[in-house]
Design an enzyme around this catalytic site. Structure first.
Site, PDB file in Angstrom:
ATOM      1  N   SER A  57       0.727  -1.064  -0.172  1.00 37.33           N
ATOM      2  CA  SER A  57       0.007   0.248   0.071  1.00 37.33           C
ATOM      3  C   SER A  57       0.700   1.247  -0.077  1.00 37.33           C
ATOM      4  O   SER A  57       0.101   2.262  -0.219  1.00 37.33           O
ATOM      5  CB  SER A  57      -0.893   0.081   1.133  1.00 37.33           C
ATOM      6  N   ASP A  77      -3.146   8.389   7.785  1.00 39.84           N
ATOM      7  CA  ASP A  77      -4.005   7.403   8.523  1.00 39.84           C
ATOM      8  C   ASP A  77      -3.202   6.753   9.695  1.00 39.84           C
ATOM      9  O   ASP A  77      -2.146   7.246   9.856  1.00 39.84           O
ATOM     10  CB  ASP A  77      -5.052   6.511   7.755  1.00 39.84           C
ATOM     11  N   HIS A 129      -0.200   5.276   6.804  1.00 42.05           N
ATOM     12  CA  HIS A 129       0.189   6.008   5.663  1.00 42.05           C
ATOM     13  C   HIS A 129       0.629   7.497   5.662  1.00 42.05           C
ATOM     14  O   HIS A 129      -0.170   7.874   6.351  1.00 42.05           O
ATOM     15  CB  HIS A 129      -0.568   5.627   4.402  1.00 42.05           C
TER      16      HIS A 129
END
Ligand SMILES: *[C@@H]1O[C@H](CO)[C@@H](O)[C@H](O)[C@H]1NC(C)=O
Ligand SMILES: *[C@@H]1O[C@H](CO)[C@@H](O)[C@H](O)[C@H]1NC(C)=O
Ligand SMILES: *[C@@H]1O[C@H](CO)[C@@H](O)[C@H](O)[C@H]1NC(C)=O
Length: 318
Positions: A50, A295, A298
């Site tokens: 991610s 978040d 990230h």
């Protein structure tokens, strides 16, 4: 999930084998990036998670939900951030005009103009220290299966050994430059610092990351010494670059760099969570670009910008 990814990896290896001819840049799962060493590379292939995914996950993932993507491209589009992520910055820094398209977006005409991004954000990203990488996934599996303190070092050793095998395979396919990241300080991720109200990194977790990175450095040194060409393997140091920004050595402007912009109202919820009635179960800061973390895991686009300005000094040509 993990097995699926390994299968994907094998498929991709065959795919790359048929596509590569020396002028490309390849990036590998676990955020391994591969670039041509001599000239300006024309293509970038990304195998990651991610941190480098630019839209491969299916649309049930948070990266496709508001408020992800509000800074760039202005709506949710599959990036796990407020905006641009590592792949975007890396592609730009090696001189590509565009971020390579995602595997998901591929079509006959656009295929491989600038390479391709195979990076895939995990399904359980927001939940723990697992975050992103190859290593992140393996370590979260370990926590679930065992989690004993004395088992950590054997686990990390096994992960890095497997990573070294994968790196050697990619190099064996003819890729000239392979860039692999040192893990970022996982103990500083908001999901891990929430307990201290985002005041303190977890040094126990960071020391395990340091151990991982030490083994990775040793493995890369060995791989380079065995290679016939000059130092094809390069480490992208997300550990020092993250810490340098977090500790404000770079003169950055983040008020509390450990505090995320977007976070669940309780530990049950994550950024983007809504309840069964569609009511928001998270808060978002007013200006995402004022926060380092987006978040629980990230960075924001501003966060990545700051990290990348530290990384820019990384010599990819050596
Ligand atoms: C192929 O993908 C490119 C880039 O995403 C897009 O601009 C183009 O319209 C697509 N072509 C077709 C035939 O779908
Ligand atoms: C957990 O790891 C420890 C240390 O490696 C090992 O002795 C133990 O058997 C493991 N437990 C399980 C349930 O796998
Ligand atoms: C730090 O992380 C370790 C390992 O995950 C955990 O056992 C410990 O409780 C954490 N410490 C704090 C202060 O959160």
């Amino acid at each position: 999930m993990y097995v699926q990814k390994l299968d994907l990896f094998s498929v991709l290896c065959c795919f790359l084998l048929s596509m590569l001819s020396g002028q490309q840049v390849v990036v590998v799962r676990g955020r391994v990036l591969v670039a041509n060493s001599n000239s300006h590379p024309s293509k970038l292939f990304v195998f990651g998670d991610s941190y480098s995914d630019t839209g491969n996950t299916d649309k049930t993932q948070s990266a496709w939900e508001y408020p992800y993507g509000i800074t760039f491209p202005g709506k949710p589009a599959g990036r796990f951030s407020s905006g641009r992520v590592l792949t975007d910055f890396f592609a730009k820094s090696i001189g590509l005009k565009r971020t390579p398209i995602t595997y998901r977006q591929r079509n006959e005409t656009s295929l491989l103009t600038y390479g391709m991004n195979f990076a895939y954000g995990g399904t359980d990203l927001e939940s723990s220290m697992t975050l992103v990488t190859l290593a992140g996934n393996d370590y979260s599996t370990y926590i679930v299966r065992n989690g004993s303190a004395q088992g950590w070092k054997p686990c990390i050793t096994a992960v890095v050994n497997q990573l070294a095998i994968n790196l050697r395979r990619i190099h064996g396919m003819g890729v000239k430059k392979i860039v692999v990241n040192a893990l970022q300080p996982l103990g500083c991720a908001p999901s891990n610092t929430a307990k201290s109200s985002f005041q303190q990194c977890n040094e126990t977790e960071n020391s395990l990351v340091v151990f991982h990175n030490l083994l990775l450095q040793q493995a890369v040194t060995k791989l380079n010494s065995e290679a016939k060409d000059s130092n094809p393997f390069v480490i992208l140091d997300l550990y020092d670059s993250f810490l340098s920004v977090i500790k404000n050595k770079g003169g950055t402007h983040f008020e509390n760099p450990l505090k995320p912009c977007c976070f669940g109202i309780s530990s049950k919820y994550n950024c983007g969570s809504v309840d069964e009635n569609g009511a928001k179960k998270y808060t978002v800061c007013e200006d995402p670009e004022s926060a380092f973390f987006w978040d629980g895991v990230h960075p924001t686009q501003a966060g990545w910008t700051a990290v990348y300005s530290v990384l820019r000094s990384t010599d990819l040509q050596h």
